[in-house]
Design a protein around this motif. Sequence first.
Motif, mmCIF file in Angstrom:
data_model
loop_
_atom_site.group_PDB
_atom_site.id
_atom_site.type_symbol
_atom_site.label_atom_id
_atom_site.label_comp_id
_atom_site.label_asym_id
_atom_site.label_seq_id
_atom_site.Cartn_x
_atom_site.Cartn_y
_atom_site.Cartn_z
ATOM 1 N N ARG A 1 0.829 -1.214 0.000
ATOM 2 C CA ARG A 1 0.000 0.000 0.000
ATOM 3 C C ARG A 1 0.861 1.262 0.000
ATOM 4 O O ARG A 1 0.557 2.235 -0.682
ATOM 5 C CB ARG A 1 -0.953 -0.012 1.195
ATOM 6 C CG ARG A 1 -2.090 -1.007 1.001
ATOM 7 C CD ARG A 1 -3.131 -0.920 2.083
ATOM 8 N NE ARG A 1 -2.658 -1.324 3.401
ATOM 9 C CZ ARG A 1 -2.542 -2.588 3.801
ATOM 10 N NH1 ARG A 1 -2.855 -3.575 2.978
ATOM 11 N NH2 ARG A 1 -2.120 -2.866 5.015
ATOM 12 N N ARG A 2 1.959 1.255 0.725
ATOM 13 C CA ARG A 2 2.835 2.424 0.760
ATOM 14 C C ARG A 2 3.481 2.661 -0.604
ATOM 15 O O ARG A 2 3.551 3.781 -1.087
ATOM 16 C CB ARG A 2 3.911 2.250 1.825
ATOM 17 C CG ARG A 2 4.789 3.471 1.991
ATOM 18 C CD ARG A 2 5.727 3.327 3.137
ATOM 19 N NE ARG A 2 4.989 3.272 4.386
ATOM 20 C CZ ARG A 2 5.236 4.049 5.422
ATOM 21 N NH1 ARG A 2 6.185 4.954 5.350
ATOM 22 N NH2 ARG A 2 4.545 3.927 6.527
ATOM 23 N N LEU A 3 3.972 1.593 -1.227
ATOM 24 C CA LEU A 3 4.667 1.757 -2.507
ATOM 25 C C LEU A 3 3.714 2.150 -3.637
ATOM 26 O O LEU A 3 4.123 2.819 -4.580
ATOM 27 C CB LEU A 3 5.418 0.475 -2.870
ATOM 28 C CG LEU A 3 6.586 0.107 -1.961
ATOM 29 C CD1 LEU A 3 7.230 -1.197 -2.419
ATOM 30 C CD2 LEU A 3 7.611 1.220 -1.881
ATOM 31 N N THR A 4 2.451 1.747 -3.551
ATOM 32 C CA THR A 4 1.506 2.112 -4.606
ATOM 33 C C THR A 4 1.178 3.599 -4.599
ATOM 34 O O THR A 4 0.592 4.092 -5.555
ATOM 35 C CB THR A 4 0.194 1.297 -4.520
ATOM 36 O OG1 THR A 4 -0.403 1.497 -3.241
ATOM 37 C CG2 THR A 4 0.444 -0.169 -4.782
ATOM 38 N N THR A 5 1.563 4.315 -3.558
ATOM 39 C CA THR A 5 1.328 5.764 -3.524
ATOM 40 C C THR A 5 2.426 6.543 -4.240
ATOM 41 O O THR A 5 2.293 7.748 -4.429
ATOM 42 C CB THR A 5 1.216 6.288 -2.073
ATOM 43 O OG1 THR A 5 2.460 6.107 -1.409
ATOM 44 C CG2 THR A 5 0.103 5.571 -1.320
#
Length: 123
Positions: free
Chosen positions: A32-36
Amino acid sequence: MPEPLPDQGAARVPYACTVTVSELADVGPLFRRLTTIPEATVTRQHARPEDDELGGAEVLQLLVPSAAVLSLVIRTLPAFIRSRRSSVTVTITRGDRSVTVDGTNLPDPEEVLEITQRLIGDD
């Protein structure tokens, strides 16, 4: 030499990496963090178990268009690792090169460029 990546419209994605996390419970939060991160494409995949392992693991496949975006990914790791309750290790692998980051070797901003160069090599 890195494998050629599929065309995504007119743009080509030159850097493909595999991201592994030591704790299975931390794969989702890191995903979820990297998809931002703008321009980074992240997908979750099940990895095959090694010969001496019983179950498979989950890994993240990371596609980035430039060294700058890869550096941004690496810059997010210290905050992610600090946010976890348990000791977590994140390894980014590109071809035969890999970099492991954990609570004992969190990169500072100057080290991020060095880590990025280590992953990119002489491309």
